[in-house]
Design an enzyme around this catalytic site. Structure first.
Site, PDB file in Angstrom:
ATOM      1  N   HIS A 123     -23.018  -2.928  -8.629  1.00  0.00           N
ATOM      2  CA  HIS A 123     -23.756  -2.029  -9.526  1.00  0.00           C
ATOM      3  C   HIS A 123     -22.977  -1.707 -10.793  1.00  0.00           C
ATOM      4  O   HIS A 123     -23.566  -1.308 -11.791  1.00  0.00           O
ATOM      5  CB  HIS A 123     -24.246  -0.773  -8.785  1.00  0.00           C
ATOM      6  CG  HIS A 123     -23.284   0.353  -8.630  1.00  0.00           C
ATOM      7  ND1 HIS A 123     -22.572   0.581  -7.476  1.00  0.00           N
ATOM      8  CD2 HIS A 123     -22.939   1.351  -9.465  1.00  0.00           C
ATOM      9  CE1 HIS A 123     -21.829   1.674  -7.622  1.00  0.00           C
ATOM     10  NE2 HIS A 123     -22.038   2.160  -8.820  1.00  0.00           N
ATOM     11  N   ASP A 177     -22.064  -4.322  -2.096  1.00  0.00           N
ATOM     12  CA  ASP A 177     -21.972  -3.907  -3.499  1.00  0.00           C
ATOM     13  C   ASP A 177     -20.674  -4.384  -4.163  1.00  0.00           C
ATOM     14  O   ASP A 177     -19.760  -3.602  -4.405  1.00  0.00           O
ATOM     15  CB  ASP A 177     -22.068  -2.366  -3.534  1.00  0.00           C
ATOM     16  CG  ASP A 177     -22.406  -1.841  -4.913  1.00  0.00           C
ATOM     17  OD1 ASP A 177     -22.306  -2.619  -5.876  1.00  0.00           O
ATOM     18  OD2 ASP A 177     -22.770  -0.657  -5.023  1.00  0.00           O
ATOM     19  N   SER A 225     -16.793   4.469  -8.580  1.00  0.00           N
ATOM     20  CA  SER A 225     -17.443   3.241  -8.129  1.00  0.00           C
ATOM     21  C   SER A 225     -16.535   2.069  -8.448  1.00  0.00           C
ATOM     22  O   SER A 225     -16.069   1.939  -9.582  1.00  0.00           O
ATOM     23  CB  SER A 225     -18.779   3.053  -8.851  1.00  0.00           C
ATOM     24  OG  SER A 225     -19.720   3.902  -8.287  1.00  0.00           O
TER      25      SER A 225
END
Ligand code: ASP
Length: 721
Positions: free
Chosen positions: A86, A222, A656
């Site tokens: 992402h 991810d 992230s």
């Protein structure tokens, strides 16, 4: 007796130490002072110097800020870098076309020359940091008025910054910590030649989509892989085919040893922003005023985009990144509000403020210094609420993937503005070419029918959610003229405007001259854009900035008051996009009464969720085959391929892609999200339920090796079995 006493002291210390929640995002150069002992008690086997050092290669040399908003880590001596899917999503979308759709199909370079240059991408590495508080406050005195103080701080900061980078290719920033009570200098090196090495299809990289986002149990693969390139002397350089893979000072070894409940974990990354020490009035504003209305408009936008994406693969490609950007924040706000409600955060803060006020009132000196703080906050937030809401709601409505043609029209204001005085031809030509470049990106991801639907819905919501005094005049005018029937209005406006059609837009910009300004004024979409934009700059931004700066003035003192009130507590600073360390352990949690969530998920769970009818759960055939044939290689735990795990590290947006490290400092995962029940941790960390979600590194390797057949990449990694 003495022995007994010693034993009980030991017991007390141990109990006390384990009772401290694993909350906090700590400053790397202060780990030695505040954290290392506790980290080692929790199992960490290395030293503070192994984490951060300027004298030898250390972990910090392998952590990058990826593209300004995420973290990534170097995993080979040849510049190989891993981050979240992402985090690379927007870039992968930009590099894709309907013929080469890397979002849908994934991509893997099978040799160096297949690595795809990615203009605009960059990574930043921290070279060093330094506490410059004394230097910043040089010359600052108590009696100084705020403006003079701020000016001196700016001058000092500029001097520190300039001295720090003299004669180097580095950049530097002086960043306030503890709401401006302390300052740190950060010196960075930025690399701009970043190439796309590979990513799984989004059926893996984004498996579970928005339904599973911010939720545990999770099965999202991810991750995406990139390579940093540098000049032949290993320095940052603009893209060139002569560049070579960057040789980092350090890269993370990867552990295949597995992840078990209770294992020590450490996250090293760039958390973006938290507000742990804000007064209750702030939480009240976010929870009760801003979040609910923003959630309403974002819900409408997401539903429209999603419906359109389901009709056409081209629209899916065009709107994936936009929708993801909206939905990520939207769902977080929902979870945040629920968490704040469940934890009774406002009430708890109020109770804390009551005790703080009593403590302040008990001493004349404290009264003089801190007595006005909370009453002033109360007054300021009562005013700030409207300004903040109008500012963010208007932006949601018209400028942040809202009514898109209106956003596009706003960009034309700069060009039109240049004709208000004697036209400066050189400047005009620059602005024209910027507009044409911007238009190329905009229309590549634009579908007029979808935008029309967005327009109709947004126009309605804007009128319903903002009081008339906060609505732009042109909006009120057109609303009255169409009697609130925005569908009829859109049917009339869209075919006529130049902002919903690439060819018309380009022709208009190319032929732009003095007469064009009058033509623009006749375009209702342009008039609306101009009116909304002017309304915000003339009626909102001034008030917003004035009140926000009043609040900012109070913040350092409020932080000081809290630190003096709780003398024995070690405070960690709020996140501010600087490199931080969080630590804790792998841990499940009770989501509700009697519902306990285990700490890891496996490939089996992906197959259980498989549903070809639902886009987000459509498992690729190849992955299903690997499952059926149990072709797992060395990437297993108890006979299954592990996919994700949770721990109680304190993280936020920006974390992230952060490396998740074990007690030996080896990479065991990539952080990518938080569990639903603890999403409010930016405002209040809940030790029982705040959990960060990480991809198990073994799943990433399994996908690279077994699914994609790009196992050659593993040869350059340092794998610890
Ligand atoms: N999923 C988040 C992000 O997109 C990470 C987090 O907030 O924990 O940055």
């Amino acid at each position: 007796m003495k022995k007994l006493l010693l034993l009980s002291t030991f017991l007390f210390i141990t109990l006390f130490a384990t009772a401290i929640p694993d909350e906090g995002m700590w400053i790397p150069i202060l780990i030695e002072k505040y954290n290392i002992k506790l980290m080692q008690e929790k199992g960490f086997k290395l030293t503070a110097e192994d984490i951060y050092s300027v004298n030898k290669a250390s972990m910090k040399d392998a952590v990058v800020m990826f593209g300004g908003g995420c973290t990534g880590e170097l995993i080979s001596p040849e510049g190989l870098l891993i981050t979240n899917h992402h985090c690379g999503y927007g870039t992968i979308q930009r590099l894709s076309s309907i013929e080469h759709n890397y979002l849908a199909d994934g991509y893997w370079a099978m040799s160096r020359d297949q690595e795809i240059p990615s203009p605009g991408s960059f990574v930043t590495i921290l070279k060093r940091m330094e506490d410059v508080t004394d230097k910043m406050f040089k010359g600052v005195t108590d009696g100084m008025d705020n403006e003079a103080r701020q000016q001196l701080l700016n001058t000092n900061s500029e001097e520190i910054r300039k001295n720090a980078i003299e004669g180097t290719n580095y950049t530097a920033r002086v960043t306030p910590f503890y709401m401006g009570n302390q300052y740190f200098l950060m010196v960075y090196e930025t690399f701009n030649d970043i190439r796309f090495v590979g990513a799984p299809p989004e059926a893996i990289g984004k498996f579970g989509g928005e339904t599973d986002n911010w939720v545990w149990p999770r099965h999202t693969g991810d991750f995406s892989v990139w390579r940093v390139y540098a000049s032949k002397d290993n320095k940052p350089a603009a893209y060139s085919s002569d560049n070579v893979p960057y040789k980092p000072l350090y890269h993370f070894p990867i552990s295949l040893k597995g992840v078990h409940e209770g294992d020590f974990t450490m996250i090293f990354g760039y958390p973006g922003s938290t507000s742990e020490y804000a007064p209750s009035y702030y939480i009240d504003m976010v929870k009760n005023y801003i979040n609910p209305k923003r959630i309403a408009i974002q819900t409408a936008k997401i539903e429209i985009m999603e419906a359109a994406m389901n009709t056409d693969p081209l629209i899916r490609l065009q709107y994936s990144a936009k929708k993801f950007g909206i939905a990520n924040g939207w769902k977080k706000s929902i979870g945040e509000n629920q968490g704040l409600e469940r934890m009774k955060t406002i009430e708890k803060k109020q109770e804390y403020e009551k005790r703080l006020t009593e403590w302040i009132s008990a001493d004349e000196g404290r009264k003089a210094k801190f007595g006005d703080l909370l009453p002033s906050y109360e007054k300021l937030y009562a005013q700030l609420r409207d300004y903040s809401l109008v500012n963010s709601f208007t932006s949601d409505a018209f400028f942040s993937s809202g009514a898109e043609a209106v956003g596009c029209a706003r960009n034309m204001m700069t060009l039109a503005g240049l004709y208000e005085t004697v036209p400066d031809e050189a400047r005009i030509s620059v602005v024209k070419s910027e507009l044409l470049v911007g238009a190329k990106g905009f229309f590549k991801n634009y579908n007029p029918e979808t935008d029309k639907k967005l327009f109709v819905s947004i126009m309605k919501l804007y009128g319903e959610n903002l009081d008339p005094e906060w609505q732009a005049p042109e909006y009120i005018k057109i609303k009255n003229s169409c009697k609130g029937d925005f569908q009829v209005l859109a049917d009339k406006l869209y075919p006529a405007t130049i902002f919903a059609d690439e060819a018309k837009f380009i022709a208009f910009v190319n032929a732009f001259n003095t007469g064009s300004v009058a033509k623009l004024q006749k375009d209702p979409i342009y008039r609306l854009a101009k009116s909304v934009s002017n309304f915000i700059s003339e009626n909102v931004r001034g008030g917003l900035n004035r009140i926000s700066s009043e609040v900012q003035k109070l913040n350092p003192l409020y932080m000081t008051a809290q630190m003096e009130f709780e003398k024995d507590r070690i405070f960690y600073p709020d996140a501010n996009s600087t490199l931080r360390v969080a630590y804790g352990s792998v841990k499940g949690y009770y989501s509700k009464d009697a519902i306990y969530f285990k700490h890891y998920t496996t490939l089996k769970g992906i197959i259980e969720k498989d549903n070809p009818e639902i886009f987000d759960y459509d498992v690729p055939d190849r992955l299903r085959q690997l499952y059926e044939s149990r072709d797992y290689g060395r990437y297993t735990q108890d006979g299954e391929v592990p996919v994700c795990f949770i721990a109680n590290n304190h993280t936020t947006g920006g974390n992230s892609g952060s490396p998740v490290l074990n007690a030996e400092g080896n990479l065991i995962g990539i952080n990518f999200d938080r569990a639903w029940e603890g999403v409010a941790s930016d405002l209040a960390f809940n030790p029982d339920q705040s959990r960060n979600i990480s991809l198990d590194i073994r799943y990433a390797l399994f996908i690279i090796d077994k699914f994609a057949g790009a196992g050659y990449l593993l040869k350059e990694m340092t794998i610890v079995e």
